[in-house]
Design an enzyme around this catalytic site. Structure first.
Site, PDB file in Angstrom:
ATOM      1  N   ARG A   1       0.820  -1.205   0.000  1.00 39.50           N
ATOM      2  CA  ARG A   1       0.000   0.000   0.000  1.00 39.50           C
ATOM      3  C   ARG A   1       0.858   1.261   0.000  1.00 39.50           C
ATOM      4  NH1 ARG A   1      -4.977  -1.628   4.159  1.00 39.50           N
ATOM      5  NH2 ARG A   1      -5.401  -3.668   3.193  1.00 39.50           N
TER       6      ARG A   1
ATOM      7  N   TYR B   1     -11.788   8.219  -8.553  1.00 35.47           N
ATOM      8  CA  TYR B   1     -12.738   9.170  -7.966  1.00 35.47           C
ATOM      9  C   TYR B   1     -12.241   9.556  -6.572  1.00 35.47           C
ATOM     10  CZ  TYR B   1     -14.507   4.988  -5.547  1.00 35.47           C
ATOM     11  OH  TYR B   1     -14.620   3.842  -4.805  1.00 35.47           O
ATOM     12  N   PRO B   2     -12.521  10.775  -6.139  1.00 38.28           N
ATOM     13  CA  PRO B   2     -12.229  11.157  -4.763  1.00 38.28           C
ATOM     14  C   PRO B   2     -13.436  10.892  -3.872  1.00 38.28           C
ATOM     15  CG  PRO B   2     -12.859  13.088  -6.003  1.00 38.28           C
ATOM     16  CD  PRO B   2     -12.953  11.914  -6.961  1.00 38.28           C
TER      17      PRO B   2
ATOM     18  N   LYS C   1     -15.630  11.071   4.060  1.00 39.26           N
ATOM     19  CA  LYS C   1     -16.619  10.557   4.997  1.00 39.26           C
ATOM     20  C   LYS C   1     -17.568  11.688   5.396  1.00 39.26           C
ATOM     21  CE  LYS C   1     -15.311   6.256   5.430  1.00 39.26           C
ATOM     22  NZ  LYS C   1     -16.119   5.171   4.847  1.00 39.26           N
TER      23      LYS C   1
ATOM     24  N   SER D   1     -20.238   2.866   3.587  1.00 38.33           N
ATOM     25  CA  SER D   1     -20.486   3.674   2.392  1.00 38.33           C
ATOM     26  C   SER D   1     -21.899   4.213   2.346  1.00 38.33           C
ATOM     27  CB  SER D   1     -20.214   2.844   1.127  1.00 38.33           C
ATOM     28  OG  SER D   1     -18.834   2.626   0.958  1.00 38.33           O
TER      29      SER D   1
END
Length: 233
Positions: free
Chosen positions: A112, A128-129, A132, A206
């Protein structure tokens, strides 16, 4: 662990690499040879450059540029601008290991923080950005850490069902750009990306707490192939 070569004036994160997404249109003075030279210089400076032929009206060509020195990222941005590519969209972020992934194996952390891009066999692309949500009813940051960690474990479990079909690169941008994360997806097929994003929107992390920005979609290819496809006939 990979480290940035010590150079005068380099600016690097203490952990991880810088990430620059550029989405460009061709200007009248577009010079493909100069773009090739910019990519060659970037590689010599330790950067990885992923090239994308974009679909739709938002841009013609995209770059995902990853590496330790932010000055080198800026140098690539300047070089492609001088080569006749007008940036109509961009995103700045850093590779990271999420606070909710502290217990993952060390090899996964390194992947990562220091990814090898693009992944082999995955030519479908989208970016895409996201952030939260922080509204009065659903404020992610008002939840206890243990609850946020639980929700993210469920979110990650859905994502892992797409292993082998989709590679997700999640980079952090809090304090660096307009959103909190940048999400770059590489897929074997374009509908792998569609299925992944669709399925992951159903989990609570989400469905209740995520907000998404604009999408850029395209096809990953070698620089010469992409330039041939997007450049003047």
């Amino acid at each position: 662990m990979p480290t940035a070569e010590s150079t005068t004036g380099a600016l690097s994160p203490r952990t991880g690499w810088g990430v620059l997404h550029l989405f460009c249109r061709l200007a009248g003075h577009f010079d493909a040879a100069a773009v090739r030279a910019a990519a060659k210089t970037a590689g010599e400076q330790g950067l990885q450059v992923v090239t994308v032929a974009l679909l739709g009206h938002k841009a013609d060509i995209g770059f995902v540029v990853v590496g330790p020195d932010l000055w080198s990222l800026q140098g690539f941005q300047r070089a492609v601008r001088e080569a006749g590519l007008l940036a109509v969209g961009s995103y700045v972020s850093l590779t990271e290991v999420s606070e909710y992934a502290a217990g993952v194996p060390e090899a996964m952390k390194q992947a990562r923080l220091y990814p090898e891009l693009p992944p082999e066999g995955m030519r479908a692309f989208c970016f895409y950005p996201m952030s939260k949500r922080r509204d009065a009813q659903d404020n992610w940051y008002s939840l206890p850490f243990e609850r946020r960690e639980e929700l993210m474990r469920g979110h990650g479990a859905v994502g892992r069902t797409f292993r082998g079909r989709v590679l997700q690169l999640i980079t952090g941008s809090t304090g660096l750009d307009d959103w909190e994360w940048g999400v770059t997806l590489f897929g074997v097929h374009p509908d792998d990306l569609k299925d992944c994003v669709y399925e992951m929107r159903f989990d609570e992390a989400s469905a209740r707490y995520a907000e998404f920005g604009p999408f850029y979609t395209g096809l990953v290819g070698p620089l010469d192939e992409v330039l041939d496809r997007v450049g003047p006939a």
